[in-house]
Structures are given as C-alpha cells and as structure tokens.
Design a protein around this motif. Structure first.
Motif, short mmCIF file in Angstrom:
data_model
loop_
_atom_site.label_atom_id
_atom_site.label_comp_id
_atom_site.label_asym_id
_atom_site.label_seq_id
_atom_site.Cartn_x
_atom_site.Cartn_y
_atom_site.Cartn_z
N VAL A 1 0.79 -1.14 0.37
CA VAL A 1 -0.19 0.07 0.02
C VAL A 1 0.64 1.15 -0.07
O VAL A 1 0.51 2.35 -0.36
CB VAL A 1 -1.22 -0.23 1.11
N LEU A 2 1.83 0.77 0.90
CA LEU A 2 3.19 2.63 0.89
C LEU A 2 3.36 2.31 -0.78
O LEU A 2 3.50 4.08 -1.21
CB LEU A 2 3.72 2.36 1.53
N LYS A 3 3.62 1.44 -1.00
CA LYS A 3 4.62 2.20 -3.23
C LYS A 3 3.82 2.31 -3.74
O LYS A 3 3.87 3.07 -4.41
CB LYS A 3 5.12 0.33 -3.04
N LYS A 4 2.32 1.50 -3.37
CA LYS A 4 1.46 2.07 -4.33
C LYS A 4 1.30 3.56 -3.88
O LYS A 4 0.62 4.25 -5.00
CB LYS A 4 -0.02 0.91 -4.55
N ALA A 5 0.93 4.35 -3.08
CA ALA A 5 0.53 5.34 -2.55
C ALA A 5 1.89 6.02 -3.00
O ALA A 5 1.15 7.58 -3.69
CB ALA A 5 0.39 5.10 -1.16
N VAL A 6 2.27 6.01 -2.69
CA VAL A 6 4.15 7.28 -3.25
C VAL A 6 4.16 6.68 -4.93
O VAL A 6 4.20 7.81 -5.45
CB VAL A 6 5.51 5.79 -2.48
N ASN A 7 3.85 5.69 -5.61
CA ASN A 7 3.85 5.50 -6.95
C ASN A 7 2.56 6.97 -7.22
O ASN A 7 2.63 6.96 -8.69
CB ASN A 7 3.24 4.39 -7.69
N TYR A 8 1.63 6.49 -7.21
CA TYR A 8 0.68 7.84 -7.27
C TYR A 8 0.34 8.92 -7.02
O TYR A 8 0.43 9.72 -7.47
CB TYR A 8 -1.36 7.64 -7.39
N ASN B 1 5.87 19.65 6.50
CA ASN B 1 5.47 18.69 7.26
C ASN B 1 4.42 17.81 6.48
O ASN B 1 4.62 16.38 6.89
CB ASN B 1 5.78 18.13 8.64
N THR B 2 4.76 17.89 4.97
CA THR B 2 4.14 17.39 3.67
C THR B 2 5.17 17.08 3.18
O THR B 2 5.09 18.41 2.96
CB THR B 2 2.46 17.88 3.81
N GLY B 3 5.43 15.69 2.03
CA GLY B 3 5.82 15.46 1.25
C GLY B 3 6.41 14.14 1.16
O GLY B 3 6.68 13.30 1.83
N TYR B 4 5.26 13.41 -0.24
CA TYR B 4 6.68 12.20 0.25
C TYR B 4 7.79 11.80 0.30
O TYR B 4 8.62 10.91 0.13
CB TYR B 4 5.51 11.28 -1.05
N GLN B 5 8.55 13.26 -0.26
CA GLN B 5 9.85 13.05 -0.88
C GLN B 5 10.65 12.37 0.70
O GLN B 5 11.60 12.07 1.01
CB GLN B 5 10.33 14.39 -1.31
N VAL C 1 6.24 14.72 10.18
CA VAL C 1 5.55 14.76 8.66
C VAL C 1 5.09 13.08 9.50
O VAL C 1 6.05 12.35 9.63
CB VAL C 1 6.97 14.10 7.38
N LYS C 2 3.70 12.53 8.98
CA LYS C 2 2.59 11.59 9.07
C LYS C 2 1.98 11.24 8.08
O LYS C 2 1.92 11.86 7.36
CB LYS C 2 2.05 11.97 10.50
N VAL C 3 1.90 9.98 8.08
CA VAL C 3 1.56 8.91 6.74
C VAL C 3 0.16 8.75 7.30
O VAL C 3 -0.44 8.45 8.43
CB VAL C 3 2.40 7.43 7.21
N ASP C 4 -0.69 8.89 6.49
CA ASP C 4 -2.19 8.96 6.75
C ASP C 4 -2.49 8.00 5.38
O ASP C 4 -2.51 8.29 4.19
CB ASP C 4 -3.12 9.95 6.14
#
Length: 349
Positions: free
Chosen positions: A100-107, A147-151, A167-170
């Motif tokens: 799920v994390l990989k798919k989320a970063v991909n999108y 504190n937002t940014g998939y990088q 930074v927090k993942v949701d």
C-alpha cells in the motif's frame, strides 16, 4: 455547525438499491449471507451468494480487520502508527502494508503530488470528521505544509523511514481500496461468483447478480441527504469509488470546509467540483484516483483519466454538469433532469 459523516454511505448508496430489488426464484434458491461492521473508520457492508457464502463473508470481514490492524494510524501496534511515531528510524513493515505504501508513493509521483500519503499533519490540523474541527491559522497551515511531502517517506525492501520529524503518513485515501481487492481474493477462493462489498462508499461488485443482470450502483445526489440518487451505473466485476465535498465537512462563518485537502495549499481543494467517481476493475487504484482527480480539478483530472486504460470517471461540478469519460457512455443513466450530461473525452483534449 458540524456535520460529521464518518459512516460514509452518502457517496454511493449501492446497498439501498440492492436491498430494494426483489429476489427472483433463482435468487431464493441460492444461499445468501450478509454482514456489516464498523471497520477502517467506516461502515462496511457485504453480501455474497453461493454455497460458501457465509464462510466467505466471515473470512472477508476478518481480512479487513487484519488490514485495519496493520494500517491504522491510531492503533499503536500498527505499522503506520510505529512509522509515524519513530521518525528518522527504519521501521520493519509488513509486506501488505508495504504494497500500500509503494502504491501510494507511485500515485503521488504520477499525479504530481495531488495525491500524497504524507498528508497526515494537515489532516490532524483541520480535524475534519472529528468532534472538534477548526480553521487553522495561516502559520499553522504553513508549518503543516512543511511537514507534508512524499519525498520524506523512504521505502526499502522490508522497512520504511520518515526522514523529517513531524511528517505523518495517512493511508485513508487508499487502504480501503486495497482491502476491497483482498476481499475479492477471499470471495473467489470460496468459489463465490456473485457478491458485493461496500467500504463506506468504496463499492466493489463481483460478477453479476444471481439473476444474470448487472448490479445497479446508485451515485448519490451531492446536494441531498442519503438515499437520493442522481445516476445509476450498471456494473459487473467493477468498482466504483467516489470522493465528494459533502462526505465530511464543517461550516464556519458561513463557509463550508470539506475533508479533501489539497496537499499543495493545505486547504480543502477548491475547484468547482461536487464529486468525482472512478469506475474501474481495481479498487486499489480507484481509491487513490478519486482523491487525486478531485484535487486536480475538471480539465486536468479528465485528461489524466482519459490517458489511462480501463479506468473511467464521472465528475459532477457545482453547476450540476456531469462529465463522463468515454468508457461510460453505455453504462451510466442520469436519473435527475437537473443534471446536464456532457461526454468529457473531447473536453479533455
């Protein structure tokens, strides 16, 4: 005035349509099982038809519970909670959470950050859907945006790391889609050919109905309360996921603030849209895409979807114009004359 709608049955009211449909003689002879539970912060409803229907539904609900325990941001033993609360440390991540994390970063990469799994600081700041939502100050939003940014989310083979404290993942915008696809696997393993699951508006139908006709999925009229349908989609082996500005919101000083946050501005997305419905064969993708397209807006969102294979979109604007991508011409029926249907593939050019 707070209008908290955590149980999101307003977006797509498939269950109502299905329940009101009378059973044929064939349907009465085939075993049927139904269940519902509050999971993944929403009401999950499921129905299956077949000899193993009861077992399939029970196993499906248990599968969703397992995934909630892995990906919830509030369950202290979950992968996401540990990740969010251990910045600058590599955290061992379950294989399924990693998918799920990989798919989320991909999108996030594909959509130029219009979908971003690291939006947690902004979500917490606004508190939309909680008992105490509030309009943050500009300085608070600026701090949350920093504190937002998939990088800042680094993924390795079996671990992940948040590289910036704060930074927090949701995964609220994608985890239910993954859960729906896992339910599909469970159902198929039990030999079930006719089933549906509704994860708070994320609807997946497996096969057709027992009588051989398509499932009828109702699209909520975004102006009205639950139970008011503005369109019906005929669906066989499809998923329909809707993001709308009427799902969760609050009002302050006469202005409505909804829960779909633009990761680039830090504010609820403002683009003249009421809702975006993604219709495809994969809930995992559709979940993320419905949010991304809403944030993108009409022109950019329609063009983005038209360039994808086997994915379609219905976009409703505040002017009650309904734009549909090319693959929906024969399966969508507008039920309310207030809405103006526009075929959107030419519009996207």
């Amino acid at each position: 005035m707070l209008k908290n709608k955590k149980i999101i049955l307003i977006t797509i009211i498939a269950v109502i349509l299905l329940t009101l449909t009378g059973c044929s003689n064939k349907e009465e002879k085939i075993p049927q099982a139904d269940d519902s539970a509050f999971l993944m912060d929403t009401l999950v409803q499921m129905r299956a038809h077949g000899e193993n229907a009861e077992k399939a539904v029970e196993a499906s609900m248990e599968r969703i519970r397992e995934l909630e325990n892995l990906m919830s941001k509030t369950i202290e033993t979950s992968d996401i909670y540990k990740l969010n609360n251990s910045p600058e440390m590599k955290i061992d991540i379950n294989q399924e959470s990693m998918k799920v994390l990989k798919k989320a970063v991909n999108y996030a990469e594909q959509t130029d950050g219009n979908f971003d799994p690291t939006i947690g600081a902004l979500v917490e700041l606004w508190g939309i859907g909680t008992k105490n939502p509030e309009v943050p100050s500009e300085s608070e939003i600026k701090r949350a945006l920093s504190n937002t940014g998939y990088q800042y989310l680094k993924l390795y083979d079996s671990s992940a790391e948040i590289t910036r404290p704060g930074v927090k993942v949701d995964l609220g915008g994608i985890a239910k889609g993954f859960a729906a696809e896992e339910v599909k696997k469970v159902v198929e393993n039990y030999g079930i050919e006719h089933a549906f699951v509704n994860l708070g508006g994320n609807v997946l139908v497996i096969g057709d109905k027992v009588d051989g006709t398509p499932w009828k999925i109702g699209i909520q009229d975004p102006r009205k309360d639950r139970g008011n349908v503005m369109a019906i989609v005929d669906a066989v082996d499809k998923t329909i996921v809707t993001s709308g500005n009427y799902e969760r919101y609050f009002e302050k000083d006469g202005k409505i603030y909804h829960h779909i946050i633009d990761p680039k501005t830090g504010y609820p997305a403002e683009n003249n849209l009421l809702s975006v419905s993604i219709i495809s064969e994969n809930s995992f993708d559709a979940d993320a895409l419905s949010t991304a397209v809403y944030v993108m807006g009409l022109k950019k969102g329609m063009k983005f979807i038209e360039n994808m294979e086997d994915v379609n979109v219905m976009i409703i604007t505040e002017d009650l114009d309904v734009y549909i991508s090319s693959g929906l011409k024969d399966i969508v029926e507008i039920k309310d004359s207030d809405f103006n249907l526009i075929e959107g593939e030419n519009f996207a050019d």
